[in-house]
Design an enzyme around this catalytic site. Structure first.
Site, short mmCIF file in Angstrom:
data_model
loop_
_atom_site.label_atom_id
_atom_site.label_comp_id
_atom_site.label_asym_id
_atom_site.label_seq_id
_atom_site.Cartn_x
_atom_site.Cartn_y
_atom_site.Cartn_z
N ASP A 15 -3.45 34.05 67.97
CA ASP A 15 -2.91 33.88 66.62
C ASP A 15 -3.19 32.43 66.25
O ASP A 15 -2.63 31.52 66.86
CB ASP A 15 -1.41 34.19 66.65
CG ASP A 15 -0.73 34.00 65.31
OD1 ASP A 15 -1.32 33.35 64.42
OD2 ASP A 15 0.42 34.49 65.16
N TYR A 232 10.04 29.93 73.07
CA TYR A 232 9.47 30.99 72.25
C TYR A 232 8.46 30.44 71.26
O TYR A 232 8.74 29.53 70.50
CB TYR A 232 10.59 31.72 71.48
CG TYR A 232 10.02 32.76 70.56
CD1 TYR A 232 9.41 33.89 71.10
CD2 TYR A 232 10.03 32.60 69.19
CE1 TYR A 232 8.84 34.84 70.28
CE2 TYR A 232 9.47 33.55 68.36
CZ TYR A 232 8.88 34.67 68.91
OH TYR A 232 8.31 35.60 68.11
N LYS A 235 5.03 36.32 70.01
CA LYS A 235 4.86 37.34 71.04
C LYS A 235 3.42 37.33 71.55
O LYS A 235 2.53 36.79 70.91
CB LYS A 235 5.25 38.71 70.47
CG LYS A 235 6.73 39.00 70.65
CD LYS A 235 7.09 39.31 72.11
CE LYS A 235 8.59 39.15 72.32
NZ LYS A 235 8.98 39.20 73.73
P1 13P Z 1 3.65 36.82 66.02
O1 13P Z 1 3.89 36.73 67.51
O2 13P Z 1 2.83 37.98 65.63
O3 13P Z 1 3.11 35.52 65.48
O4 13P Z 1 5.07 37.08 65.32
C1 13P Z 1 6.03 36.09 65.44
C2 13P Z 1 7.32 36.39 64.79
O5 13P Z 1 8.25 35.64 64.99
C3 13P Z 1 7.45 37.57 63.91
O6 13P Z 1 8.74 37.64 63.33
MG MG Z 2 2.07 34.66 64.05
MG MG Z 3 0.86 38.36 66.18
#
Ligand code: 13P
Ligand code: MG
Ligand code: MG
Ligand code: 13P
Length: 368
Positions: A15, A232, A235
């Protein structure tokens, strides 16, 4: 000789910045990545490539003849992500460079933020391959479908019909928290396998091989971003490669495992449980509560290293009922608001800001 050469398939993703928020990817990012890989192909550095996206994740699909963990291929992917991050910063896209957790490239993108699924194999007479890409979830999301595809005869008819599959498959499982890995042979060690991989936050299937000849059948990205960053950051949004047919599960047997939209962790702020919804490429835009988690499947025929495709495998009304069920399960789970089990348990949120929130209340706990 054509058809006998070894080819490596590398799926490397990151990402590098979302559009809008964490929903999708800006077209300029996709164009930049395509241009870089086009140049690499012109120079003969790679055999073929495709650039796709699932939600806000940029997916580089590359074939080459350099084997797994090759520093040149990983370096190429790292450069693509770095250049795309620059574009993302200029456009002020959301979370520009989100998954690039280290500054200097040191030979392998593993441990630096991007996710990698790779396998090297000798091309068969015909080589059908499925590449699964997910957004708003983590690598443990593949455990259940992999079990169904390679160990459950109720899903995969070939396990009982095709003599080449009778001896079953071996699962390599990584313990991403404790370290180490173990290989378990199914069907003999089915129960031991399930004892581990049901704990999807800790034990992740990393590869699957056919018992009769140790042929590689599946490979998964198992990188856990929060364990790399110590906090964090988003994801893992994992990827998975599955080879199909001729003594391996048929394309339709592999896809069948996704007709059940099982619950996975991820969704909003990476802190919720929700159903994994199989969608076509153009529907991979998680907008409801930043979800629900999505999976797309790109089908390719690999021919002398060339990637014929992608075919959008979930673009089929036969998956409408799975999508509808995922929608209903989303309603039901969302009904819990901030309560478990919709919200993940505290220990799976340990790298979020929850401890800071609790700290604010610390002095206010009185002895009863
Ligand atoms: P991503 O991991 O797809 O960037 O999503 C992060 C998030 O906090 C979505 O609410
Ligand atoms: Mg993202
Ligand atoms: Mg993502
Ligand atoms: P193969 O054994 O050639 O893979 O054929 C199985 C099949 O296509 C069933 O759908």
């Amino acid at each position: 000789m054509a058809g006998k050469s070894k080819v490596t398939l590398s799926v490397i993703k990151a990402d590098v910045g979302g559009f809008v928020g964490h929903t999708s990817i800006h077209p300029e990012i996709l164009d930049t990545a395509k241009e870089r890989l086009h140049n690499a192909k012109e120079k003969g550095a790679v055999l073929d490539y495709h650039v796709l996206r699932c939600g806000d994740d940029l997916e580089l699909i590359i074939t080459h003849d350099r084997g797994c963990d090759n520093p040149d291929i990983h370096g190429l992917a790292w450069n693509v992500f770095t250049v795309c991050t620059e574009v993302a910063k200029e456009l002020k896209l959301y979370g520009a460079g989100q998954d690039l957790l280290k500054d200097a490239f040191s030979g392998n993108v593993k441990g630096m933020g991007p996710g990698v699924a790779e396998m090297e194999f000798t091309e068969r007479k015909s080589e059908p391959i499925l590449i699964f890409m997910a957004d708003k979830t983590s690598s443990g999301a593949w455990n259940l479908p992999l079990y169904k595809v390679f160990a459950d005869p109720f899903n995969t008819a070939g396990l009982v019909i095709d003599p080449k599959m009778m001896a079953g498959f071996s699962f390599r499982v990584e313990d991403v928290k404790g370290g180490g890995e173990i290989t378990l042979k199914c069907p003999f060690e089915t129960h031991q396998l399930l004892a581990l991989i049901g704990t999807t936050s800790r034990y992740m299937v990393s590869t699957v091989c056919r018992n009769s000849d140790n042929e590689i059948a599946a490979a998964v990205s198992t990188q856990k971003l929060s364990l790399i960053a110590g906090r964090y950051v988003g994801k893992d949004d994992p990827v998975m490669i599955v080879r199909c047919q001729s003594g391996l599960p048929a394309v339709g047997e592999v896809l069948e495992a996704f007709t059940f939209p099982h619950l996975v962790s991820g969704w909003m702020r990476g802190s919720h449980t929700g159903p994994l919804m199989p969608v076509s490429f153009y529907e991979a835009n998680p907008t409801r509560f930043d979800g629900p988690p999505r999976v797309i499947a790109a089908g390719f025929q690999v021919a002398d290293g060339k990637l014929l495709g992608p075919h959008d495998m979930f673009d089929d009304p036969a998956f409408d009922s799975a999508r509808r069920l995922a929608g209903r399960v989303s309603d039901y789970m969302r009904g819990h608001g901030p309560f478990e089990p919709h919200r993940l348990p505290e220990d799976e949120m340990e790298y979020t800001t929850m401890p800071e929130v609790l700290k604010l209340l610390e002095g206010r706990f009185k002895k009863a």
